[in-house]
Scaffold this motif. Structure first.
Motif, short mmCIF file in Angstrom:
data_model
loop_
_atom_site.label_atom_id
_atom_site.label_comp_id
_atom_site.label_asym_id
_atom_site.label_seq_id
_atom_site.Cartn_x
_atom_site.Cartn_y
_atom_site.Cartn_z
N PHE A 12 6.35 -0.11 -5.40
CA PHE A 12 5.51 0.15 -5.66
C PHE A 12 3.59 -0.68 -4.97
CE2 PHE A 12 1.10 1.74 -7.96
CZ PHE A 12 1.41 2.92 -8.25
N HIS A 181 -5.41 1.77 1.54
CA HIS A 181 -5.43 0.72 0.73
C HIS A 181 -4.54 2.08 -0.48
CE1 HIS A 181 -9.41 -2.01 1.37
NE2 HIS A 181 -7.90 -2.55 1.95
N MET A 182 -4.65 2.91 -0.29
CA MET A 182 -2.87 3.77 -1.13
C MET A 182 -2.00 2.49 -1.26
SD MET A 182 -1.66 7.50 -0.65
CE MET A 182 -3.11 7.59 -0.61
N THR A 183 -1.41 2.63 -3.33
CA THR A 183 -0.41 2.50 -3.54
C THR A 183 0.12 3.84 -3.50
OG1 THR A 183 -2.13 0.56 -3.50
CG2 THR A 183 0.33 0.61 -4.70
N GLU A 184 1.28 3.64 -3.47
CA GLU A 184 2.87 4.90 -3.50
C GLU A 184 3.90 3.67 -3.72
OE1 GLU A 184 2.12 7.75 -1.59
OE2 GLU A 184 0.74 8.47 -2.23
N ARG A 292 -2.64 16.25 3.77
CA ARG A 292 -2.00 15.92 2.56
C ARG A 292 -3.47 16.82 1.46
NH1 ARG A 292 -0.19 10.17 0.48
NH2 ARG A 292 -0.82 11.26 -1.98
N THR A 293 -4.04 17.03 1.32
CA THR A 293 -5.53 17.10 1.12
C THR A 293 -5.50 18.13 1.04
OG1 THR A 293 -7.48 16.39 2.15
CG2 THR A 293 -6.31 14.72 0.35
N VAL A 295 -3.55 20.55 1.02
CA VAL A 295 -2.67 21.19 0.18
C VAL A 295 -2.80 22.56 -0.83
CG1 VAL A 295 -0.19 21.38 -0.02
CG2 VAL A 295 -0.50 19.52 1.96
N GLY B 24 0.37 2.71 -12.10
CA GLY B 24 1.05 3.78 -11.29
C GLY B 24 2.26 3.66 -10.78
N SER B 28 5.50 5.29 -11.84
CA SER B 28 6.23 6.22 -10.35
C SER B 28 7.56 5.31 -10.14
CB SER B 28 5.96 5.91 -8.52
OG SER B 28 5.81 3.79 -8.62
N ALA B 35 3.28 8.84 -7.68
CA ALA B 35 1.88 8.03 -8.74
C ALA B 35 1.28 7.95 -7.85
CB ALA B 35 2.63 7.19 -9.72
N SER B 36 0.02 7.98 -7.45
CA SER B 36 -0.81 7.68 -6.55
C SER B 36 -2.22 6.75 -6.88
CB SER B 36 -1.11 8.95 -5.28
OG SER B 36 -1.99 8.17 -4.04
N MET B 37 -2.28 5.80 -6.41
CA MET B 37 -3.24 5.41 -6.67
C MET B 37 -4.01 4.60 -5.41
SD MET B 37 -3.62 0.69 -7.16
CE MET B 37 -5.78 -0.24 -7.27
N THR B 38 -5.10 4.98 -5.40
CA THR B 38 -6.09 4.33 -4.84
C THR B 38 -7.73 3.74 -5.95
OG1 THR B 38 -7.30 6.83 -5.48
CG2 THR B 38 -6.20 6.69 -3.11
N GLN B 39 -8.40 3.15 -5.03
CA GLN B 39 -9.81 2.11 -5.38
C GLN B 39 -10.66 2.19 -4.55
OE1 GLN B 39 -8.06 -1.85 -4.33
NE2 GLN B 39 -6.66 -0.32 -2.92
N GLU B 60 4.76 15.46 -5.41
CA GLU B 60 4.35 15.24 -5.27
C GLU B 60 3.01 14.90 -4.70
OE1 GLU B 60 4.38 14.41 -0.04
OE2 GLU B 60 5.66 16.05 -1.33
N VAL B 61 2.38 14.14 -4.84
CA VAL B 61 0.54 14.14 -4.73
C VAL B 61 -0.06 14.77 -3.86
CG1 VAL B 61 -1.27 12.66 -5.86
CG2 VAL B 61 0.90 12.38 -6.76
N ASP B 62 -0.55 15.50 -3.69
CA ASP B 62 -1.08 15.98 -2.23
C ASP B 62 -2.50 15.59 -2.33
OD1 ASP B 62 1.54 17.43 -1.19
OD2 ASP B 62 0.78 19.64 -2.82
N TYR B 63 -3.26 15.47 -3.45
CA TYR B 63 -4.67 15.38 -3.76
C TYR B 63 -5.03 14.01 -4.54
CZ TYR B 63 -9.52 16.55 -3.51
OH TYR B 63 -10.86 15.70 -3.10
N PRO B 64 -4.57 13.03 -3.24
CA PRO B 64 -4.77 11.12 -4.10
C PRO B 64 -6.08 11.22 -4.68
CG PRO B 64 -4.79 11.19 -1.81
CD PRO B 64 -4.82 12.82 -1.90
N LEU B 65 -6.60 11.68 -4.40
CA LEU B 65 -8.35 11.07 -5.12
C LEU B 65 -8.77 11.70 -6.26
CD1 LEU B 65 -10.48 11.25 -1.62
CD2 LEU B 65 -9.48 9.52 -2.83
#
Lengths: 385, 181
Positions: A12, A181-184, A292-293, A295, B24, B28, B35-39, B60-65
């Motif tokens: 992750f 900065h995204m974690t996946e 992505r956003t 979609v 996350g 995942s 899982a998609s994590m943002t900050q 799949e996570v398209d929209y991570p926010l």
């Protein structure tokens, strides 16, 4: 976590860290940098990783020196990288041009944040796409990759190193503060499953070697430092020996060649992902996080019966001119959402050449396109058919 | 499962980012989901408003926010005030009722309180309040499995604090159990 010298498995992992790990996997052993949000994690990771691998990390006095350092390191045969964000890339611009002129393989990562100037340090944009293409003065070819998630931060950083070595030039990884900065989950494959392109060295004897002589592929061969080859390079327009030759003839051969070499290999360089494009009336052209956003809006438009496809630019540069031109003759129009006030849309318009509609969906950064905005743009183009 | 959108809010230094990382990673890597994590954070290292978000999905996570959240974990009054309005109707709010004192109308959603920081102080380290909250939320909101969460907590904390964090997670989870039943 992630402490082994060579990683393998599922993690992750943050995008910036994945970028650094991709670099390490590609064989990068020198990083010259200067910290800047949102790219600092790349430098931080490289500072930790490279000494474990007998590589070197140097934090320089500024971005200008850090860019110069990776050119110097690359000349010695070491794969090299720097990472920054818009304000830092502006400072690096002069030496990026030097790298293009001297044809030095290296990777430059731009984790884009909102601009201009200091802009939005902790927030995102995609507003340096034209800077990557034209940011240093003069004409040169450009290769830029646009990862959409941490997995691609890993994968495409490796591709960037491969392209840099194959085409002998600085290559950009154009990401943004969301992806950085995204974690996946990131899957790191075993080392022997990763395709690596290494530097091409001359098979000529030292007396026969000319540093900037090229064959059909327009890409000069390297000589190994310390093997007795005579060598010269300069930012001035030069001849095959690498010596300054400030004539129209040299400009016509060398300066033209550093543009032509990318054009010649464009079909091999360009990476596209198309979903539902065949038979579509509307094609959304997007890259990076935006691919992505948008979609959910595309899926909703399909539910409403609109034939809409998504073309994702994995490489923004060189631009997929031929493909866009062909599609333009077949569809009602393109929708181009990007987190800038309209940059890559100029390329889409250029290639479409008036054959179909082109709708720009700008966003200044710090936020992303609203679902409704994207959906209504798709509907507008579909209904205007 | 549809997307589960989790927002965690508090101030810098409380482990808000780490908490989302744990959620996350558990989802995942160990639960086999996406899982998609943002900050989001300000320029301050400590004390500033801080939030993190995780989207968990089978696909799949398209929209991570996270614009609208399904679950909100609030560890500060400011974090509560800022994000409670974007908790969806019928969502779950888990909040530290010693730190969040001024409450809004909770009739739209399911609100569950835990004195996470006080429990952490009883355990000897205020810093594990986020882990207490994660244990509690694991029981209350079910975004990741107990096993995956506990395994990740133990992996993510320094070895000498593993026991403390394990206890903190268990205390939070059990507190959730009591509230639930």
């Amino acid at each position: 976590m992630f402490k082994k010298s060579k990683l393998r498995g599922e993690f992750f992992m943050q995008g910036d860290i994945a970028c650094a790990e991709g670099a390490v996997s590609a064989g990068c052993r020198f990083f010259g940098g200067y910290p800047i949000t949102p790219a600092s994690e790349i430098a931080e990771r490289m500072a930790y990783r490279l000494p474990l691998l007998n590589g070197a990390f140097v934090q320089f006095e500024d971005e200008i020196a850090s860019m110069a350092s990776i050119l110097g390191a690359s000349w010695t045969g070491v794969k090299s990288m720097t990472a920054s964000s818009g304000p830092g890339i502006s400072l690096k611009a002069e030496n990026i041009g030097l790298g293009m002129m001297m044809e030095v393989p290296c990777v430059i990562v731009n984790v884009q944040r909102g601009g201009p100037s200091t802009g939005l340090p902790t927030s995102w944009a995609q507003a340096d796409m034209m800077q990557a293409r034209w940011g240093s003065h003069g004409d040169y070819g450009c290769i830029a990759l646009c990862p959409k998630n941490p997995q691609e931060m890993f994968d495409l950083t490796i591709v960037a190193f491969n392209y840099a070595e194959r085409y002998r030039m600085p290559v950009f990884v154009m990401t943004d503060a969301i992806v950085g900065h995204m974690t996946e989950k990131v899957v790191v494959p075993p080392v022997d499953e990763i395709e690596i392109i290494d530097r091409r060295y001359t098979d000529k004897k030292p007396d026969d070697y000319l540093p900037y002589a090229v064959g059909d592929d327009l890409i000069p061969d390297f000589a190994k430092v310390g093997d007795g080859y005579r060598f010269h390079s300069t930012g001035l327009t030069h001849d095959e020996r690498g010596y300054p030759d400030m004539t129209e003839h040299a400009q016509l051969t060398h300066a033209v060649r550093i543009v032509e070499k990318v054009k010649k290999h464009a079909d091999d360089i360009i990476l596209l992902e198309e979903k539902g494009v065949e038979g579509a009336d509307v094609v959304v052209v997007a890259y990076g996080i935006t691919a992505r956003t948008v979609v959910p809006a595309i899926e909703m438009a399909r539910k409403k019966g609109i034939k809409v496809g998504l073309m994702r630019l994995i490489t923004a540069w060189p631009f997929p001119t031929k493909r866009i031109r062909k599609l333009a003759g077949e569809i009602a129009g393109f929708v181009v959402p990007e987190i800038n006030l309209g940059q890559m849309v100029y390329e889409v318009e250029r290639c479409a050449g008036g054959q179909c509609k082109v709708k720009s969906l700008p966003h200044p950064g710090g936020g992303i396109h609203k679902f409704e905005t994207v959906l209504s743009a798709i509907e507008e183009i579909a209904h205007a058919k | 499962m549809e997307n589960k959108r989790i927002k965690i809010s508090g101030f810098g230094g409380q482990g808000i980012i780490l908490s989302a990382h744990i959620v996350g990673q558990a989802a995942s890597i160990y639960d086999g989901k996406n899982a998609s994590m943002t900050q989001a954070y300000g320029p301050e290292a400590r004390g500033g408003a801080c939030s993190s978000q995780v989207v968990i999905s089978d696909t799949e996570v398209d929209y991570p926010l996270v614009d609208t959240s399904d679950v909100l974990l609030a560890l500060s009054q400011e974090g509560y005030d800022k994000f409670v309005g974007s908790l969806r109707d019928g969502g779950i709010l888990c909040y530290d009722n010693d730190l969040v004192g001024v409450l809004q109308d909770h009739s739209r959603f399911d609100a569950r309180a835990i004195p996470a920081t006080r429990i952490a102080e009883e355990l000897g380290k205020k810093i594990v309040a986020n882990i207490v909250m994660l244990g509690f939320a694991t029981r209350q909101a079910g975004f990741a499995s107990y096993d995956a969460m506990k395994r990740t907590v133990l992996e993510r904390v320094p070895p000498k604090f593993r026991d403390l964090n394990e206890t903190a997670f268990e205390r939070g989870y059990n507190y959730g159990e009591e509230v639930q039943t």
